[in-house]
Design an enzyme around this catalytic site. Structure first.
Site, PDB file in Angstrom:
ATOM      1  N   CYS A   5     -11.935 -28.862   6.869  1.00  0.00           N
ATOM      2  CA  CYS A   5     -10.700 -28.208   6.603  1.00  0.00           C
ATOM      3  C   CYS A   5      -9.564 -29.161   6.534  1.00  0.00           C
ATOM      4  CB  CYS A   5     -10.531 -27.004   7.771  1.00  0.00           C
ATOM      5  SG  CYS A   5      -9.108 -26.035   7.431  1.00  0.00           S
ATOM      6  N   ASP A  32       0.877  -1.246  -0.102  1.00  0.00           N
ATOM      7  CA  ASP A  32       0.060  -0.178  -0.027  1.00  0.00           C
ATOM      8  C   ASP A  32       0.935   1.167   0.030  1.00  0.00           C
ATOM      9  OD1 ASP A  32       1.190   0.420   2.607  1.00  0.00           O
ATOM     10  OD2 ASP A  32      -0.848  -0.464   3.599  1.00  0.00           O
ATOM     11  N   GLY A  40       0.829   3.962   1.815  1.00  0.00           N
ATOM     12  CA  GLY A  40       1.221   4.470   3.291  1.00  0.00           C
ATOM     13  C   GLY A  40      -0.005   5.524   3.730  1.00  0.00           C
ATOM     14  N   CYS A  97      -6.194 -28.449  11.689  1.00  0.00           N
ATOM     15  CA  CYS A  97      -7.445 -29.393  11.820  1.00  0.00           C
ATOM     16  C   CYS A  97      -7.162 -30.513  11.705  1.00  0.00           C
ATOM     17  CB  CYS A  97      -8.376 -28.769  10.678  1.00  0.00           C
ATOM     18  SG  CYS A  97      -9.452 -27.071  11.206  1.00  0.00           S
ATOM     19  N   GLY A 107     -11.347   3.728   0.269  1.00  0.00           N
ATOM     20  CA  GLY A 107     -12.268   4.529   1.001  1.00  0.00           C
ATOM     21  C   GLY A 107     -13.561   3.802   1.299  1.00  0.00           C
ATOM     22  N   CYS A 160      -6.316 -28.025   6.767  1.00  0.00           N
ATOM     23  CA  CYS A 160      -5.313 -27.113   7.192  1.00  0.00           C
ATOM     24  C   CYS A 160      -4.170 -27.944   8.094  1.00  0.00           C
ATOM     25  CB  CYS A 160      -5.477 -25.938   7.866  1.00  0.00           C
ATOM     26  SG  CYS A 160      -6.097 -25.960   9.619  1.00  0.00           S
ATOM     27  N   ASP A 214      -7.641  -7.885   0.536  1.00  0.00           N
ATOM     28  CA  ASP A 214      -6.637  -8.021   1.669  1.00  0.00           C
ATOM     29  C   ASP A 214      -7.300  -7.719   3.034  1.00  0.00           C
ATOM     30  OD1 ASP A 214      -5.287  -5.254   3.140  1.00  0.00           O
ATOM     31  OD2 ASP A 214      -6.156  -5.002   1.027  1.00  0.00           O
TER      32      ASP A 214
END
Length: 379
Positions: free
Chosen positions: A306, A93, A95, A311, A218, A308, A268
């Site tokens: 899941c 980004d 800043g 899990c 925004g 992962c 994000d």
């Protein structure tokens, strides 16, 4: 950076970003979610662990990395990829959002923003040109223009002046980016608050300047969800279909689904990592608050659907125990799960678009959550 739009399902888009880096060509499948690595790290995670969740691109924070460790340290390492040992794509980004969130500590002028360094109190200055220089040193694969994030609520007059200054800053960002000979991608950011007329002017002018992708900025700054959906639905059709579209700082799983419904390609948010550290874990049918005493003796996995590491290996009881004892491993295992949940969600979204059944996916997603489907404005 190249963007290829592969197929659509309604307004939802399935695409691919490709980046040529020194280590080779890397692709990012879209719609994509980018974990946030504010200080050059996704909190508590190694790059290998982040990659194992399915992440293909990260977000870094220009403002914080400029203050610490600074451009000189970054240059000594090569760039942010070398510094943090993540050699896949990084978006940074500009800043702007962090500076504007400083409130009374900053003063906005046409030239840029003067503000008090929150670390040591010294007065420093950030301009569109300086932001481009910092992001150049970071080696960002996607650079964001420097803009003012219009607050909510804002009057029409304030939002108009803010948007017009952001357009002037967009041109200055573009010019400095080109002067530096930066061969990476530069994204414009559409502003204009909750006013459709201003969003249209912003989008048209940014397209005239010319960018490699376009963000909708925004939003998710305090406005009601209905307002965010309305502005998103109005703004995305104004943007070039052959360029990626990025909704900044959003958000909850349902926000990602709603963004994709309205033509967004990139997201994000700190939510999966921050919530993980606070014991709020995303699962197929909602949220598990692992600090709840009912999980003390629960020997089931966090989410049976899941795949992962967390899990596959641990029970809710163990995660409850780690959290109760303040063990670092608890925060790490929670983070692994939440990041994988977000990446699995994006994988499911991409598959649904490929099969042209995204509307069905949306219905199923909300049914699992036991929530109504938010209406589309144009439905």
């Amino acid at each position: 950076m190249k963007f290829k739009l592969k197929t659509t399902s309604g307004a939802a888009r399935r695409g691919e970003l490709t980046f040529n880096r020194p280590q080779g060509e890397f692709s990012v499948q879209t719609p994509a979610f980018m974990p946030v690595g504010t200080y050059g790290t996704v909190k508590g995670m190694t790059p290998e662990e982040v990659r194992a969740t399915g992440a293909e691109i990260l977000l870094g924070n220009t403002f914080h990395l400029w203050l610490r460790p600074g451009q000189e340290v970054m240059r000594k390492h090569g760039d942010l990829h070398d510094f943090m040992q993540w050699h896949r794509p990084i978006l940074t980004d500009s800043g702007g959002f962090q500076v504007f969130s400083l409130g009374k500590l900053r003063k906005i002028t046409e030239e840029g923003v003067k503000f008090q360094n929150p670390i040591n109190g010294e007065r420093i200055f950030l301009s569109p040109e300086k932001s481009m220089e910092i992001q150049y040193d970071l080696g960002s694969d996607i650079v964001m223009i420097f803009d003012e994030c219009t607050p909510y609520p804002a009057t029409f007059d304030y939002a108009k002046k803010s948007m017009e200054m952001s357009l002037r800053w967009a041109k200055r960002s573009r010019d400095r980016f080109d002067e530096l000979g930066n061969k990476n991608a530069l994204f414009g950011i559409v502003q204009g608050g909750t006013f459709e007329e201003l969003r249209k002017v912003s989008a048209e002018n940014l397209i005239n300047i010319g960018f490699d992708g376009y963000a909708v900025g925004g939003l998710a700054v305090g406005e009601p969800k209905e307002e965010m959906h309305r502005i998103l639905e109005f703004t995305t059709p104004l943007l070039p279909a052959d360029k990626p579209r990025y909704l900044m700082g959003v958000g909850k799983p349902e926000d990602l689904v709603e963004g994709v419904r309205r033509g967004i390609d990139m997201f994000d948010c700190v939510m999966p990592t921050r919530n993980a550290r606070n014991g709020h874990l995303f699962v197929t049918d909602g949220i598990v608050k692992i600090r709840n005493a009912k999980y003390k003796d629960d020997t089931s996995p966090l989410d049976p659907h899941c795949d992962c590491y967390t899990c596959q290996h641990y029970t809710k009881s163990y995660l409850y125990h780690l959290d109760k004892c303040g063990e670092i491993l608890g925060a790490r295992l929670n983070t692994i799960h939440n990041l994988r949940y977000y990446q699995r969600l994006m994988e499911q979204i991409r598959t649904a678009i490929e099969q042209d059944r995204f509307d069905d996916f949306v219905q199923e997603f909300y049914a699992r959550m036991d929530k109504p489907v938010p209406p589309l404005q144009k439905a």
